[in-house]
Design an enzyme around this catalytic site. Sequence first.
Site, mmCIF file in Angstrom:
data_model
loop_
_atom_site.group_PDB
_atom_site.id
_atom_site.type_symbol
_atom_site.label_atom_id
_atom_site.label_comp_id
_atom_site.label_asym_id
_atom_site.label_seq_id
_atom_site.Cartn_x
_atom_site.Cartn_y
_atom_site.Cartn_z
ATOM 1 N N ASP A 125 -4.034 2.830 3.918
ATOM 2 C CA ASP A 125 -5.043 2.422 2.937
ATOM 3 C C ASP A 125 -6.468 2.505 3.484
ATOM 4 O O ASP A 125 -6.688 2.477 4.701
ATOM 5 C CB ASP A 125 -4.794 0.965 2.519
ATOM 6 C CG ASP A 125 -3.617 0.834 1.573
ATOM 7 O OD1 ASP A 125 -2.847 1.804 1.426
ATOM 8 O OD2 ASP A 125 -3.464 -0.256 0.998
ATOM 9 N N ASP A 126 -7.410 2.555 2.535
ATOM 10 C CA ASP A 126 -8.845 2.333 2.755
ATOM 11 C C ASP A 126 -9.615 3.521 3.337
ATOM 12 O O ASP A 126 -10.797 3.407 3.616
ATOM 13 C CB ASP A 126 -9.106 1.093 3.640
ATOM 14 C CG ASP A 126 -8.576 -0.186 3.009
ATOM 15 O OD1 ASP A 126 -8.101 -0.114 1.859
ATOM 16 O OD2 ASP A 126 -8.621 -1.241 3.658
ATOM 17 N N HIS A 138 -6.917 3.977 -4.750
ATOM 18 C CA HIS A 138 -7.114 2.610 -4.239
ATOM 19 C C HIS A 138 -8.446 2.053 -4.756
ATOM 20 O O HIS A 138 -9.065 1.237 -4.090
ATOM 21 C CB HIS A 138 -7.071 2.657 -2.708
ATOM 22 C CG HIS A 138 -6.830 1.327 -2.034
ATOM 23 N ND1 HIS A 138 -5.990 0.366 -2.526
ATOM 24 C CD2 HIS A 138 -7.338 0.807 -0.876
ATOM 25 C CE1 HIS A 138 -5.983 -0.683 -1.716
ATOM 26 N NE2 HIS A 138 -6.801 -0.449 -0.711
ATOM 27 N N HIS A 158 -13.162 -0.897 -4.039
ATOM 28 C CA HIS A 158 -12.302 -1.816 -3.302
ATOM 29 C C HIS A 158 -12.697 -3.267 -3.541
ATOM 30 O O HIS A 158 -12.693 -4.100 -2.625
ATOM 31 C CB HIS A 158 -12.359 -1.481 -1.793
ATOM 32 C CG HIS A 158 -11.157 -1.938 -1.030
ATOM 33 N ND1 HIS A 158 -11.042 -3.196 -0.484
ATOM 34 C CD2 HIS A 158 -9.990 -1.317 -0.737
ATOM 35 C CE1 HIS A 158 -9.871 -3.307 0.122
ATOM 36 N NE2 HIS A 158 -9.207 -2.182 -0.023
ATOM 37 N N HIS A 217 -3.330 0.799 7.733
ATOM 38 C CA HIS A 217 -4.710 1.123 7.348
ATOM 39 C C HIS A 217 -5.290 2.211 8.245
ATOM 40 O O HIS A 217 -5.171 2.122 9.469
ATOM 41 C CB HIS A 217 -5.591 -0.127 7.446
ATOM 42 C CG HIS A 217 -5.254 -1.167 6.421
ATOM 43 N ND1 HIS A 217 -4.228 -2.068 6.595
ATOM 44 C CD2 HIS A 217 -5.783 -1.416 5.194
ATOM 45 C CE1 HIS A 217 -4.147 -2.841 5.522
ATOM 46 N NE2 HIS A 217 -5.083 -2.470 4.652
#
Length: 292
Positions: free
Chosen positions: A110-111, A161, A165, A252
């Site tokens: 993620d991210d 995503h 965020h 991540h």
Amino acid sequence: MLGKNLRVRVANRQYVWLLATGLLLGISSLLLQASWNQVAIADLPPKVGAETNDPLLTEADAGFRLALKTLDDLDRKQRRHYQPPQHFQGQTINGVKLPPHQKAIALTFDDGPWPQTTATMLDILKEHDVAATFFVVGSNIARFPDLLKRVAQEGHAIGNHSWNHGYHYHHPALAQREIQRTSEVIEKHTGFKTSLFRPPGGYLKNGLVAYARAQKQVTLMWTVDDTYSGNVDKVVTNVLENAKPGGIVLMHDGGGDRKLMIQALPHIITQLKLEGYQLVTIPQLLEMAETK
Ligand SMILES: [Zn+2]
């Protein structure tokens, strides 16, 4: 005189032998060539042209078309325009139920995309021949589009995503903007249309998931995460102890310092493989899942 005649006869005999050997060699090479041709033709893929009755379609074209079709099927099914199975559309899932003989797990990141970290994670995945799924943040794609292109080019699946965020409440128009804008920029840089969504922070009730569900996207939660802080051993142990077939591992590659994760990743991959796990993308995991 006699001696000379003998020499001539001997020379003639040598000539005949040479001729015979040459002929034999020629015939056997022709035979070999014929049998090789047979093997080569037998090994060719089925004739695609036979279906279309195209008289101009050669054997080579047929093989090429078949290869393209296979790639196209793979792309459509697993990556480029991936449509999750109907029973998952609009659902929120944290892992799937696999048939008893399957032992697969999905690694997700993620991210990102994120400078240095994403590229290093990609290097590790490539070295271990593993395909994963990256849930990317729209505003990061805008800054590092080449990293996202690399993710796509190296065979990984891509999920949405959101753009910013954010954890706060999103009214419907804002939720649409967050998700749609990110999807558009993913497609612009990779050609992929994704129907996979992961809510930032795992928040299910701030409006983003409501929009994703209305769009029949699949909301992906996880069965184990990398947030166990401390040292590499603790991160690895936490993932391994909580790994299970049909599971989803949250890791991540962006959003901060991911040194610990970079150090842990090779151990996690090696250990999961040693335990007999097949490491798959989210689309692959959804396709493998039992329907009931
Ligand atoms: Zn996140």
